[in-house]
Scaffold this active site. Structure first.
Site, short mmCIF file in Angstrom:
data_model
loop_
_atom_site.label_atom_id
_atom_site.label_comp_id
_atom_site.label_asym_id
_atom_site.label_seq_id
_atom_site.Cartn_x
_atom_site.Cartn_y
_atom_site.Cartn_z
N VAL A 10 0.84 -1.20 0.00
CA VAL A 10 0.00 0.00 0.00
C VAL A 10 0.87 1.25 0.00
O VAL A 10 1.91 1.29 0.67
CB VAL A 10 -0.93 0.02 1.24
CG1 VAL A 10 -1.76 1.29 1.28
CG2 VAL A 10 -1.85 -1.20 1.24
N THR A 11 0.44 2.26 -0.74
CA THR A 11 1.10 3.56 -0.73
C THR A 11 0.23 4.55 0.04
O THR A 11 -0.95 4.72 -0.28
CB THR A 11 1.35 4.07 -2.16
OG1 THR A 11 2.32 3.22 -2.79
CG2 THR A 11 1.87 5.50 -2.15
N TYR A 85 25.55 1.63 11.61
CA TYR A 85 25.24 0.44 10.81
C TYR A 85 26.36 0.27 9.80
O TYR A 85 26.76 1.25 9.15
CB TYR A 85 23.90 0.65 10.10
CG TYR A 85 23.17 -0.60 9.70
CD1 TYR A 85 22.40 -1.30 10.62
CD2 TYR A 85 23.22 -1.06 8.39
CE1 TYR A 85 21.69 -2.43 10.25
CE2 TYR A 85 22.51 -2.20 8.01
CZ TYR A 85 21.75 -2.88 8.94
OH TYR A 85 21.06 -4.00 8.58
N ALA A 93 14.21 2.86 3.22
CA ALA A 93 13.84 4.23 3.58
C ALA A 93 12.74 4.26 4.63
O ALA A 93 12.72 5.14 5.49
CB ALA A 93 13.40 4.98 2.33
N ASP A 94 11.83 3.30 4.58
CA ASP A 94 10.75 3.26 5.58
C ASP A 94 11.28 2.97 6.97
O ASP A 94 10.81 3.52 7.97
CB ASP A 94 9.69 2.24 5.18
CG ASP A 94 10.25 0.84 4.96
OD1 ASP A 94 11.48 0.70 4.78
OD2 ASP A 94 9.45 -0.12 4.95
N ARG A 95 12.30 2.12 7.04
CA ARG A 95 12.90 1.81 8.33
C ARG A 95 13.63 3.03 8.89
O ARG A 95 13.60 3.28 10.10
CB ARG A 95 13.86 0.64 8.19
CG ARG A 95 13.18 -0.67 7.76
CD ARG A 95 14.17 -1.79 7.65
NE ARG A 95 14.76 -2.09 8.96
CZ ARG A 95 15.85 -2.84 9.13
NH1 ARG A 95 16.49 -3.35 8.08
NH2 ARG A 95 16.31 -3.07 10.35
N ASP A 114 7.01 -2.50 12.66
CA ASP A 114 6.17 -2.11 11.53
C ASP A 114 5.61 -3.38 10.88
O ASP A 114 6.34 -4.16 10.28
CB ASP A 114 6.99 -1.30 10.52
CG ASP A 114 6.13 -0.62 9.48
OD1 ASP A 114 4.96 -1.01 9.31
OD2 ASP A 114 6.63 0.32 8.82
#
Length: 271
Positions: A10-11, A85, A93-95, A114
């Site tokens: 989903v966006t 890291y 990018a979401d992380r 998430d």
């Protein structure tokens, strides 16, 4: 500012304006079209767009309509928190957005969980830095994989089981998925605390489509924030816009949204 979170399934498209963040719409990622993105660009002709994507082939649908006013999140841009890291380019990018929202809005040490196509655990250490995480198959994959790889097991709707000892195949699959998943989440939270050397409770924030179903019965989860990723995108976006427009003050409402307060500093990924 328009905020776009392109995930595998989903966006989400959000708008941050006058100190308020609201969700504009959700689109199945497979169905994104130029017609949709051009409509959004025409509706908000003066708004910058901050793009957070884990599906690179869909980026073009936003890059063209928002040419000249699009900022993309990746590990090379300043994020507002340190990233500890070995190879930051591996981090989605979401992380990164989740870690930024977690550290700046909720404090640390903490973990963001998430629940999506994959379930990710992103950890912010005692100094507020992103220090790593965990990637597990998503909840829906458990039932769909069993259905695809077996001859007789049905594909079931994922919802709260009525009891643990099931008396039908469908309910047995549901119990294994939902309660089994809760067990995995609880165990991993405890292992994260153990590895960080934490003797006391730390902050656990859940987000994503399955967060309410899985975490509503987990006492170890402090907050369910379905807007966490968009909040992180917004925070990073403010940094990127500020750096590009060095002669402008931070836009109204920055750094905090209403009810928020946190220290602000610019970190790059190698600090």
């Amino acid at each position: 500012m328009i905020l776009v979170d392109i995930s595998n399934s989903v966006t989400k498209i959000g708008l941050f304006k006058e100190g308020e963040l609201r969700l504009l719409e959700k689109i199945p990622t497979a169905q994104i079209s130029f017609e949709q993105t051009e409509r959004i660009a025409q509706m908000y002709p003066l708004e910058d767009l901050i793009l957070c994507s884990v599906v690179p082939q869909k980026n073009l649908f936003f890059e063209k309509p928002f040419l000249g006013r699009l900022y993309q999140i990746d590990p090379t841009v300043p994020l507002g928190i340190p990233i500890h890291y070995p190879n930051p380019r591996e981090i989605g990018a979401d992380r990164l957005a989740n870690a930024v929202a977690l550290s700046l809005l909720y404090g640390y040490p903490a973990v963001a969980i998430d629940f999506g196509t994959a379930t990710t655990f992103d950890i912010v250490d005692q100094k507020g830095a992103f220090c790593g995480g965990i990637i597990a198959p998503g909840l829906s994959m458990m039932t769909s994989y069993l259905h695809e790889k077996t001859a007789l097991l049905p594909l079931v709707e994922i919802k709260e089981p009525s009891k643990v000892i099931a008396q039908s195949t469908e309910e047995a699959l549901r119990v294994g998925a939902v309660h089994g998943y809760r067990g995995m989440v609880q165990y991993l939270i405890e292992k994260i605390k153990e590895e960080l050397g934490l003797l006391q409770k730390f902050i656990v924030v859940a987000t994503g489509g399955g967060s309410r179903l899985v975490c509503s019965q987990l006492k170890s989860v402090d907050v369910i924030d379905e807007m966490l990723t968009l909040k992180g995108i917004r925070l990073i976006g403010e940094i990127l816009i500020k750096r590009k427009r060095k002669d402008l003050p931070f836009p109204e409402g920055y750094p905090p949204m209403k009810g928020e307060s946190f220290p602000f500093s610019l970190f790059t990924h190698n600090q």
